[in-house]
Design a protein around this motif. Structure first.
Motif, short mmCIF file in Angstrom:
data_model
loop_
_atom_site.label_atom_id
_atom_site.label_comp_id
_atom_site.label_asym_id
_atom_site.label_seq_id
_atom_site.Cartn_x
_atom_site.Cartn_y
_atom_site.Cartn_z
N TYR A 1 -81.30 -21.73 -12.10
CA TYR A 1 -80.88 -20.96 -13.28
C TYR A 1 -79.80 -21.67 -14.10
CZ TYR A 1 -78.26 -17.26 -15.73
OH TYR A 1 -77.58 -16.51 -16.65
N TRP B 1 -81.06 -24.75 -15.95
CA TRP B 1 -81.82 -24.40 -17.14
C TRP B 1 -80.87 -24.03 -18.28
CZ3 TRP B 1 -86.76 -24.85 -18.79
CH2 TRP B 1 -87.72 -25.20 -17.84
N LYS B 2 -79.84 -23.25 -17.95
CA LYS B 2 -78.89 -22.84 -18.98
C LYS B 2 -78.14 -24.03 -19.57
CE LYS B 2 -76.43 -19.17 -19.26
NZ LYS B 2 -75.59 -17.98 -19.08
N GLY C 1 -82.15 -29.95 -28.70
CA GLY C 1 -82.53 -31.20 -29.33
C GLY C 1 -81.38 -31.76 -30.15
N GLN D 1 -91.02 -30.53 -15.86
CA GLN D 1 -91.09 -29.60 -16.99
C GLN D 1 -90.21 -30.05 -18.15
OE1 GLN D 1 -91.14 -25.40 -16.46
NE2 GLN D 1 -92.31 -25.46 -14.56
N LYS E 1 -84.97 -25.59 -30.46
CA LYS E 1 -84.47 -26.91 -30.07
C LYS E 1 -84.44 -27.09 -28.55
CE LYS E 1 -81.88 -28.38 -34.07
NZ LYS E 1 -81.06 -29.57 -34.33
N HIS E 2 -84.88 -26.07 -27.82
CA HIS E 2 -84.91 -26.15 -26.36
C HIS E 2 -86.34 -26.10 -25.84
CE1 HIS E 2 -80.57 -25.08 -26.46
NE2 HIS E 2 -80.54 -25.69 -25.30
N HIS E 3 -86.47 -26.31 -24.56
CA HIS E 3 -87.73 -26.10 -23.85
C HIS E 3 -88.17 -24.65 -24.05
CE1 HIS E 3 -90.43 -25.84 -20.36
NE2 HIS E 3 -90.41 -27.16 -20.34
N LEU F 1 -89.32 -22.51 -22.15
CA LEU F 1 -88.94 -21.55 -21.09
C LEU F 1 -87.43 -21.31 -21.00
CD1 LEU F 1 -91.36 -22.59 -18.18
CD2 LEU F 1 -91.49 -20.54 -19.61
N TRP F 2 -86.67 -22.10 -21.74
CA TRP F 2 -85.22 -22.02 -21.64
C TRP F 2 -84.68 -20.61 -21.91
CZ3 TRP F 2 -81.68 -21.40 -25.87
CH2 TRP F 2 -80.34 -21.58 -25.53
N TRP G 1 -85.27 -18.30 -18.92
CA TRP G 1 -84.35 -18.59 -17.82
C TRP G 1 -82.98 -18.01 -18.14
CZ3 TRP G 1 -84.44 -20.38 -12.92
CH2 TRP G 1 -85.60 -21.01 -12.48
N GLU G 2 -82.59 -18.19 -19.38
CA GLU G 2 -81.26 -17.72 -19.76
C GLU G 2 -81.14 -16.20 -19.64
OE1 GLU G 2 -78.17 -19.63 -22.48
OE2 GLU G 2 -79.55 -18.60 -23.78
N PHE H 1 -82.50 -14.38 -17.45
CA PHE H 1 -82.72 -13.92 -16.08
C PHE H 1 -81.62 -12.95 -15.67
CE2 PHE H 1 -82.63 -13.95 -11.51
CZ PHE H 1 -83.98 -13.93 -11.18
N GLU I 1 -96.68 -24.25 -15.03
CA GLU I 1 -95.24 -24.20 -15.28
C GLU I 1 -94.72 -22.77 -15.10
OE1 GLU I 1 -94.70 -27.95 -18.39
OE2 GLU I 1 -95.02 -25.95 -19.20
N ILE I 2 -95.47 -21.83 -15.64
CA ILE I 2 -95.07 -20.42 -15.53
C ILE I 2 -95.17 -19.94 -14.08
CG2 ILE I 2 -95.84 -18.08 -16.11
CD1 ILE I 2 -96.40 -19.16 -18.96
N MET J 1 -92.19 -21.19 -12.28
CA MET J 1 -90.98 -20.46 -12.64
C MET J 1 -90.96 -19.10 -11.91
SD MET J 1 -89.59 -19.28 -16.41
CE MET J 1 -90.87 -18.05 -16.72
#
Lengths: 507, 507
Positions: free
Chosen positions: A88, A91-92, A97, A139, B344-346, B348-349, B352-353, B355, B392-393, B396
């Motif tokens: 977790y 990921w945070k 980018g 990933q 600008k992120h993945h 899934l980011w 995750w954040e 969560f 990927e999912i 996760m």
């Protein structure tokens, strides 16, 4: 793996200062390029306790625009937060980018600290963590992140020296726990943990760079140039027409930093008197024949792989190795350019096919490592393909090992001068002229490229289950004895305790 | 996963005959194309005992030029050969470029037969095998092999019927072992074994195709069209200008074969009287509040994910679900198009954040499944990206589950007509006009594409640790009760035995 790294490397003050000025300027420019191209960058600092992660991070940060990066200290508290799933926080912590995130310790922390647990729990933790980490890195890299992983390497005595110094420092006492400060006492136990982790997470999409960290100047230069090159490579790929920011021409000095130097440190003066050679040879051959039978009885297959410079004496070694072996039990497999049918298959197919039946011995005169040597140098495969090959080969050898095979891999080392002498001798000797071709001379011209490829191969594929043995081969006599000894001991080691206790009788 | 497959699918004689003629012709042409393009092709037949692997293989072989393929029967003898490492024979069986290898059983045999072992040994074997298999498949696919994996699926009663018939057949008695012929008795125990294996080896580079194998004509058509399309896709990719061999235009009928039909079999007439609804609702809400506290006490996080057609009633369900919950313990997370930072992120980011901290509940109004729904349909990501997203999912969600999170995923199903009614009602109602936009109408036009994407999502991401629940939502009242019940039971199940034994008191 790590034992193949030459830790004696240094950089003098003057050279360092020139290089640093250049790298500092380039890194600044590259950072702006990365920002404009919206690339997320992650730089991981891992390594031995006391290897200087903090100091080297600071060296990296200095040239950068502080608005463009974040530093994360991955503390024990973060790693052991039980309110969230293990990945977790990582990921945070991902940068968006255009930004760079620099990690002092990382998602490897828990696995790399697992030497503090007992062996069984530690192994289980590592297995679990590696699964998570590979998923995570795959990933994020698939998601276009540029991931740079640095491992700062020092040896036991250097670590001991540094940690003892730290023990006298009050601040260090506070920041580090007692176990950490005494880590050098467990260096040899920690080594296999580090090696397993590095091997299992060294993938083409997320390779490790080992930083030789004894000399501060050398380590700084290597960190800066590794990051600069990774950024350059990525920006070139992102921009249809490569943007050469600043002076991207790599200096000779920088090129040297990038080339490990294990081979040049090999003691090629090793030799053995003729009389001693004959005596030892004969006895070793007898014992190898007995070992061959023991392997047969125990149904253990053995694979002996020979690589080395042209004219390093592979053929001579193989001849002496097999001289008294029972021909029903072994096979010599000469490996050349693939034939038509082999070309139509996966490059590993022909080596799988040649796998010896349980109880038999296969001796390869050149091997699957051609992928990361000649195929790499000659461009017979793409960089993506040979970079991927390290883990593909490790996986293959792991499967062979798990099945019970004994793996022995030799690199026969001679120096350039000795090769020249042998080439010339071959040309002058009518019986040996067939052995020397135009190609040999062409390969010789690429000595430096091959050297770099060999060094990378040695450290990326020297594993606990299939280590490389470097054979000092300027003296043919010494080389042969070392080869035979190594094969014999590997066989006996594998057969233990059976073979050593039983009296082995020839059939 | 497999329970999401609709096994009632059939094809009538006439349609089948037309299709088969067409596919037969195309396969012949494609095979020639594959030969000329030097592509190695591997087709794997796996499936339940008695699912008809042999017969369907024959159907595939019939249209092919016999000089271009080899058939391998992977027998128990091959799999249990102790003289070679496990993957040795499969490396040897690899076809060279230009040829096709068809496998009756395969490298999955040992893992899929592991239900015969005790549970612990079986699980250990599967874990080990999956590692080997992923390495093998990744390596050969990276090596340019086209890999097609078919799993023939039948249900328990069909299997029982078939195996009982086989028992009366003397030849079958000889060929199959007794345990195999009685496999239907263990169907329910074998199911999780099959599901685990399929999930752990269903990767973007080597996906499984499930063949509904009750109806022989349907199964034949699906096998032939799956192979034909895989070849077409690959030849198109290989040749700079797509070569359309023969009549590559996919017929409507073939398109239907490819579309699973779980959704159309959902019983949308399910309803509940208003009075019963009110009573149940109130009681469920009370119990959910208690469950929320129990989760908090046990530090178990819960994730409730809502997906469904526009206007299917997600908002209404969420409102009823949270009505009596303690707001300190849950959060509703509406998910729309990603904002600038998220972009600008993945992808899934942001999930995750979000969560939930251990002991808390996160309710997602639309989810990470947007990747394989709207992003797939609208082309916001590439086919390679959304195909990769399934695993990927799954990875996760597996990490969340392993941490102790309770996962509940809803697909709210309504039919097209009901959606139209609701859209129109929204447009007519001033208070609800904001809820309906041009985009909703545009999405509605892509109903069939979405349906296909939803079906694929349901089967590829319905796992033992995070199963989908399909909610019949033409009746809003029925839908709400089903949602609340499912959440409650999932929570109680996870808390067992603690929660059920303790009397739960509100704080």
């Amino acid at each position: 793996m790590l034992d193949k790294i030459d830790l004696s490397r240094k950089l003098n003050k003057e050279n360092f200062s020139d290089m640093k000025d250049d790298l500092t300027k380039r890194l600044g420019e590259l950072q702006r390029g990365q920002r404009d191209a919206d690339i997320p960058v992650m730089v991981v600092f891992e390594g031995w306790e006391g290897s200087g992660k903090g100091a080297l991070m600071n060296e990296l940060i200095l040239p950068l625009d502080p608005r463009g990066f974040s530093v994360y200290n991955v503390t024990d508290t973060i790693v052991s937060d039980k309110f969230y799933p293990p990945m977790y926080h990582f990921w945070k912590m991902q940068p968006p980018g255009g930004r760079m995130a620099i990690y002092n310790r990382s998602w490897y922390r828990e696995a790399m600290d697992s030497w503090r647990l007992n062996e069984k729990d530690g192994a289980a933790l590592i297995a679990e963590k590696m699964e998570e980490i590979r998923s995570f890195e795959r990933q994020i890299v698939n998601g276009e992140t540029l991931l740079i992983k640095l491992f700062l390497h020092i040896n036991r005595s250097e670590q001991k020296k540094r940690l003892k110094r730290l023990k006298k420092n009050d601040l260090a006492q506070e920041v580090r726990d007692k176990e950490g400060l005494n880590a050098y006492k467990d260096y040899d136990d920690i080594m296999p943990v580090m090696e397993t982790i590095i091997r299992e997470s060294d993938r083409a999409y997320a390779p490790w760079t080992i930083v030789e960290a004894h000399d501060r100047r050398f380590a700084t230069a290597k960190v800066l140039s590794t990051v600069a090159r990774a950024l350059e490579e990525r920006l070139d790929r992102t921009n249809p027409a490569p943007v050469h920011v600043g002076q991207t021409e790599t200096s000779d000095l920088e090129e040297k930093i990038d080339t490990p130097t294990v081979l040049s440190n090999v003691d090629l003066s090793l030799d053995i008197p003729k009389k001693e050679y004959s005596k030892k040879l004969s006895s070793l051959q007898e014992r190898i024949r007995e070992m061959e039978y023991a392997l047969y009885r125990e149904r253990r297959p053995m694979i002996v792989a020979f690589e080395g410079w042209d004219a390093a004496g592979k053929g001579g070694c193989i001849k002496r190795l097999t001289q008294k072996m029972d021909p029903r039990g072994y096979q010599v497999i000469p490996v050349g350019a693939p034939n038509d049918l082999e070309k139509k298959h996966h490059y590993l197919w022909r080596f799988w096919e040649a796998f010896p039946k349980a109880g038999h011995v296969a001796i390869f005169d050149r091997t699957w490592y051609g992928r990361v040597l000649v195929e790499r140098i000659e461009g017979f495969c793409s960089p993506i393909e040979w970079k991927r090959a390290y883990s593909e080969i490790n996986e293959m050898e792991k499967q062979w090992h798990d099945f019970g095979a004994v793996l022995v891999k030799f690199w026969l080392q001679i120096d350039k001068e000795e090769q020249l002498n042998r080439f010339q001798a071959r040309e002058e000797d009518e019986d040996k002229q067939w052995k020397i071709t135009e190609e040999d001379w062409r390969n010789r011209e690429k000595w430096d490229q091959y050297e770099k490829a060999v060094e990378e191969m040695l450290w990326r594929t020297s594993t606990t289950y299939a280590p490389w043995t470097i054979v000092e081969a300027n003296s043919k006599l010494h080389a042969r004895i070392k080869v035979l000894q190594t094969v014999l001991y590997a066989g006996l080691e594998a057969l233990r305790p059976m073979a050593l206790s039983k009296k082995t009788e020839p059939r």
